[in-house]
Structure formats: structure tokens, C-alpha cells
Design a protein around this motif. Structure first.
Motif, PDB file in Angstrom:
ATOM      1  N   GLU A 155      11.698 -49.900 -18.836  1.00 51.24           N
ATOM      2  CA  GLU A 155      11.960 -51.170 -18.159  1.00 51.24           C
ATOM      3  C   GLU A 155      12.569 -52.146 -19.145  1.00 51.24           C
ATOM      4  N   ASP A 177       3.135 -46.874 -22.377  1.00 53.46           N
ATOM      5  CA  ASP A 177       4.397 -47.552 -22.625  1.00 53.46           C
ATOM      6  C   ASP A 177       4.207 -48.532 -23.768  1.00 53.46           C
ATOM      7  N   ARG A 198      -0.485 -48.716 -20.176  1.00 53.35           N
ATOM      8  CA  ARG A 198       0.758 -48.862 -19.435  1.00 53.35           C
ATOM      9  C   ARG A 198       1.195 -50.325 -19.454  1.00 53.35           C
ATOM     10  N   THR A 200       4.070 -52.410 -17.119  1.00 51.97           N
ATOM     11  CA  THR A 200       5.100 -52.356 -16.086  1.00 51.97           C
ATOM     12  C   THR A 200       5.360 -53.756 -15.551  1.00 51.97           C
TER      13      THR A 200
END
Length: 598
Positions: A155, A177, A198, A200
Motif C-alpha cells: 500500500e 507488513d 499488519r 492496512t
């Protein structure tokens, strides 16, 4: 007339891609057979594209123009083009009528963000493996490389000046991530590569970053992050549900989704304090996030546009007024179903080790006596994904045919916290396969015949289908594998080079785990398979190569078992074109009905 597979596959669904401050919505519809762009404004629908394959897009802020992302026959080598909406056009644009923006069909170019006069995209054109992040000036073609440190980029949220960006790259642990900030001063790591977390829905606001994360938590929540130090302030959290947040461009509001066992519960929150401001009421129990396009705010923070799907809603575009929370449907896909779709009941299935597998059960209201008592387990891909309470034509077709359909979220699935999605990592891969056995053991408790149970799955779900047939041959009467992995070894050897390292995090590496990967591969135990198999694959699949389908079909046929192999030359990872689905899926359903009939 009752529902049948042809009618279900011919249903039109809608997707929401972007919204302007005027309330104009950039949407997608598959009315033509693949998803094409349509603009919804003032009750009118204007078709924008007529390309050979499915497309997505975003408005270029401040202009009457759309950035169109498209590929060729499902090869996933995305290309970017510009479609001007301020120029008269006799009909929807075909490929020669689009203005090339970023074109190189040998490489992948993914649209990541849009800014006034600029697009932010990732590309692997430098070496075919590593993805760089590039900002391109649409008018001049001038480009600025923001990031070129190698690997995949997941992203990107560009700063308003376009000179800096927050981005996420794969971390070391599976489904993790790493959050970075890149700019004129170089690269800052806001989280370490080895942190199992994570990140996001990253958004860059004037006073910092907002992201959805589960760092140091089991459930995802919404946090503000200082782009200089990485200091984190939690805004909205829950101990019961995974939360996902999308920040408005002006930084005043958060749209927050609570994942309630595969159904979305939405509310608007104050982005400064995290306090709940108002509820957003959806039309029914359903879903409005990944794997559907994510919610998108208008640049002026006035609107949010959503894609919504429920068990009886193929897919609609909803427009939310942020000032009131009013949610208005701009399309009505449910009208095509005449209230004939079946909604699931929600269950927790006990396992061998005391866990409980979340599972949706779809029961036929008037089952065919020949198929009464039969069961089909439909398994999602990923594995880092979740089966949700959205419309699935295959599930509805199986139910209409007379099967009981179970849709589980075996360990490794998202939506139920970090502990559950991590429970199948690496050498725990076969724990997810063992969950299939526990689901099979549950069938008699709900009145189903364990001798007439089959597996259906795509991608990683296809791996589970093949693993169930190979490692539990006495349990399953048939299997349908769609673009599935038959050998974890050959899959990692032959998948697109840019995907290999990314997938090795989840499955294990060829260098360190080859023995286990071989042992956990259905192809290794293909000699034990005793059930007939139906295999579907796209010839252009860059994720799971066609060779995965060919080698398992050859092994099953060598045993003298029935094995159909259907390969579509104009498809990639799945069947995106309606004509191909209309050819493949009725044959697969006939195959199951034949093998599961009493």
C-alpha cells in the motif's frame, strides 16, 4: 422459476471505485460479461469503457478524467491509461481510444494513489522482480521515483505534496507488513521488519498517519502514527472484533468497520478522539470491504462510496453522506433474485484440539430427493482471506441444486484475530487440512451423509481441496479444484518471480523447508486419492501456473480415476469472463450432482 447456475452467473453486479465531491460515482458493472467502468450521476448511468477484460479506475482529482487500470486476458500485468470525460464520445471507450499513461505489457504497473495532476503507481519494469514506487505527472510525463529498495510494495499513501509517502512492504513473519515513510530524506522504518503485525488502510493526513493495525494486539484496531517517530496512539479498538478504519481526507472522521463474523457493522467516528459519532445502517447483513473494492472518501470528505454485497445482494453501490450517516443505494442488484437466495446460519464447529471453526451453513429450502443429505464444503483462497456473508453464485447454485453447503473459515483465515490467522503458518500448514476432517466429522450431527461429501475451492482453497482428497481419501466423494496448488514445491519454483519471496513467508522457503513442503503437497500423496476430480484453470495464471493443474490431473488419471481438466486460454487466476464461467461451472455442478446423488 427457481434459481439455476446459468441464471445466477448472468446476474449483474456493481462495484464502487471512486466518488467525486459532486457526488458523481465511478463504478464498475459486469453487465457486458467483464467488469467495465460506468459513471453514476443524477440518476443517470454512463458507460465509460468497453475493454476486452476487467478494469478498475480512479478519478483524477480536480479534472474530468479517469485513470484506468487494465490487463490482457487475466495476465495481471496491469497497464495504466487516461480517459478524458470532458470530451464528447459516441459510446464507451475501447483500448485504442484511451490515452496511454504507463504502458509496457511485459511488466506490472499497479495504480496506488491519485493526486491532483499526478498518479502514484508501482512497477517491476526495472528488473521484473522488484517493485518501485513512482509519481508521474500526467500532463508532462515527468516521473519521480519515491522508493526502489526492492521486493513487493503493498500500500502507498502519498503526502499531499507528492514528495513523501507512507508505504507498507512485506515483513518477515507471515501476513505482516512493515510501515515505512519515504521522502527526500530517505527511508524511515516506523515498524521493524520482524514485528508480527499488519498495517492496512494507511492514510496520510496533515497531522500524521492513520492506519489499521494489530501491532501488539490480537484484533486489528485503528491507530494514529507519528510519521517521524512511529509513536502510536490508538483511536478505536475492540476485544471482540477486527476493526478496519478509513480516514476522511480532511482528517475529521473515520469510517470504521467491525467484522462481525463476516458481516460488516459500520459507524463514523471522530478522528481526533476516536469517539463514535453516528451509525451507518447497511441495507441488510452483508459485507463492504476486501475482497470487494474498499470504501473511498470523496476529496472534500463529504461522501463515502461503498461496494455492498449480501447473501441475496450480488453487489451494489452505496453512497454515504458523512454529515448524516444516511446510506443510499445507487443500484439494485437484489431485484434480479426475486427473494430466492438463501441466507446462511452461523456455526462454530468443534475440532480435535478444542478449537472451533467458524462456519456458514446454507440449506436448500426444497432439496432434490436425490441430493438430500449431500454436503459441499466451499473453501476460500488466500490463505490470508475470509469467507464472508456476501453473495456467491457458486454457493447459491449448489444450494439450488439440492446440496447443503458449508463455508468454513479454517485456521489461517483472517477476520478472527491474529492467533487464528497465524495458526497454519509454515510447518503448521496441515493443521488447516485437519480442520477439514473435523468438519467432515460434524456432518452426521447436522443430519448429513458423510459418504456424500465433496470439496470445492479456488487458489489456496484449491490446494485444500487437493490436500483433502490426498490426505483424507476415505472422507471425500469428489473434489472441484479451481486454479489450485498441487505441489507447494513446484508452485514456489514456477510462480511469478516477484511473488516467490512474498509467498515463502507463508508456506516456508524452498531452501529451508523443502522436506516439509514436499510432504505437505497433494501431488506427493496423489497415489492415495480415491475420489473423482474436476479441475479448472486459466492458461495465463501468473500466480498458480497451469502446470499445477496439469500435473495433478495426470497423476489422478494415471490411477484410472475420472479427472476433467478445463483450461481457458484467455483467463488468469480464476475465471473473470462470464462466457467462460457459463461454460465451466454448469459442467462442474453436473459433475458433483452425479457423484453425490443417493
Amino acid at each position: 422459476m427457481g434459481l439455476d447456475i446459468v441464471r445466477l452467473l448472468e446476474l449483474t453486479s456493481w462495484r464502487a471505485f471512486d466518488v467525486a465531491g459532486s457526488g458523481r460515482v465511478l463504478a464498475g458493472t459486469d453487465e457486458s460479461g467483464s467488469t467495465q467502468l460506468v459513471e453514476l450521476a443524477d440518476g443517470a448511468r454512463t458507460r465509460l469503457t468497453a475493454l476486452p477484460g476487467a478494469v478498475t479506475g480512479r478519478y483524477l482529482p480536480g479534472e474530468r478524467a479517469v485513470v484506468v487500470q487494465h490487463d490482457a486476458d487475466g495476465d495481471e500485468r496491469a497497464q495504466l491509461s487516461l480517459l478524458r470525460l470532458d470530451q464528447p464520445r459516441p459510446g464507451p471507450a475501447r483500448l485504442p481510444e484511451l490515452c496511454p499513461l504507463v504502458r509496457d505489457p511485459e511488466h506490472v504497473h499497479r495504480l496506488l494513489d491519485v493526486l491532483p495532476g499526478r498518479v502514484v503507481y508501482s512497477t517491476n519494469r526495472r528488473n521484473g522482480v522488484d517493485f518501485d514506487v513512482v509519481v508521474r505527472d500526467v500532463a508532462t510525463g515527468a516521473e519521480h521515483v519515491l522508493y526502489d529498495r526492492g521486493g513487493m510494495v503493498l500500500e502507498v499513501a502519498a503526502a499531499p505534496d507528492g514528495r513523501s509517502a507512507a508505504l507498507t512492504v512485506p515483513g518477515g513473519p507471515p501476513l505482516s507488513d512493515q510501515l515505512l515513510v519515504v521522502g527526500p530524506d530517505g527511508v524511515r522504518e516506523l515498524t521493524g521488519r520482524d514485528v508480527a503485525a499488519r498495517h492496512t488502510t494507511v492514510r496520510w493526513l496533515r497531522d500524521g498517519l492513520v492506519t489499521t493495525t494489530d501491532v501488539e494486539r490480537d484484533r486489528t484496531g485503528v491507530a494514529r502514527v507519528d510519521p517521524r517517530t512511529g509513536a502510536r496512539t490508538w483511536l478505536v479498538t475492540s476485544e471482540e472484533h477486527d476493526l478496519t478504519g478509513w480516514a476522511s481526507p480532511d482528517g475529521s472522521l473515520l469510517l470504521v468497520q467491525a467484522n462481525d463474523d463476516g458481516a460488516s457493522r459500520l459507524a463514523l467516528h471522530d478522528a481526533a478522539t476516536g469517539e463514535r459519532v453516528r451509525e451507518v445502517r447497511l441495507p441488510a447483513d452483508g459485507w463492504c470491504a476486501h475482497p470487494l473494492p474498499p470504501p473511498v472518501w470523496s476529496p472534500d470528505s463529504r461522501y463515502v462510496v461503498l461496494t455492498f454485497s449480501g447473501p441475496a445482494v450480488p453487489g451494489d453501490v452505496l453512497l454515504v453522506d458523512a454529515a448524516t450517516g444516511e446510506c443510499r443505494a445507487l443500484t439494485d442488484s437484489a431485484a434480479q433474485l426475486d427473494d430466492q437466495a438463501v441466507a446462511p446460519t452461523v456455526h462454530r464447529v468443534p475440532t480435535r484440539d478444542g478449537e472451533r471453526v467458524p462456519c456458514f451453513r446454507y440449506s436448500p429450502p426444497d432439496p432434490d430427493p436425490r441430493l438430500a443429505g449431500s454436503a459441499v464444503l466451499v473453501l476460500h483462497g488466500g490463505p490470508e482471506s475470509q469467507s464472508v456473508r456476501a453473495f456467491t453464485p457458486i454457493v447459491q447454485a449448489l444450494v439450488a441444486q439440492g446440496h447443503e453447503v458449508l463455508v468454513p473459515n479454517v485456521r489461517g483465515s483472517t477476520g478472527y484475530g491474529k492467533r487464528w490467522y497465524s495458526a497454519d503458518d509454515g510447518r503448521n500448514r496441515l493443521e488447516a487440512v485437519a480442520d477439514l476432517g473435523d468438519l467432515h466429522d460434524w456432518l452426521p450431527e447436522i443430519g448429513l451423509d458423510p459418504r456424500r461429501a465433496a470439496l470445492w475451492g479456488g487458489s489456496y482453497g484449491g490446494y485444500l481441496v487437493l490436500a483433502g482428497l490426498a490426505f483424507q481419501p476415505d472422507r471425500w466423494a469428489a473434489g472441484v479444484d479451481v486454479v489450485g496448488i498441487s505441489s507447494l514445491v513446484t508452485f514456489l519454483q514456477n510462480t511469478a518471480p516477484y511473488r516467490r519471496a512474498h509467498r515463502e513467508r507463508e508456506y516456508g522457503s524452498l531452501e529451508a523447508d523443502a522436506d516439509f513442503l514436499h510432504r505437505a503437497s497433494p501431488l506427493t500423496a496423489a497415489g492415495a486419492i480415491a475420489a473423482p476430480l474436476f479441475v479448472l484453470h486459466g492458461a495465463n495464471d501468473p500466480r498458480v501456473p497451469l502446470s499445477e493443474a496439469e500435473q495433478i490431473a495426470e497423476a489422478v488419471r494415471a490411477k484410472g480415476l475420472e479427472c476433467a481438466l478445463l483450461v481457458y486460454p484467455d483467463e488468469g487466476h480464476g475465471l473473470a469472463k462470464r462466457a467462460n464461467r457459463l461454460d465451466a461451472y454448469p459442467k462442474a455442478l453436473e459433475f458433483l450432482a452425479r457423484h453425490l446423488a443417493a
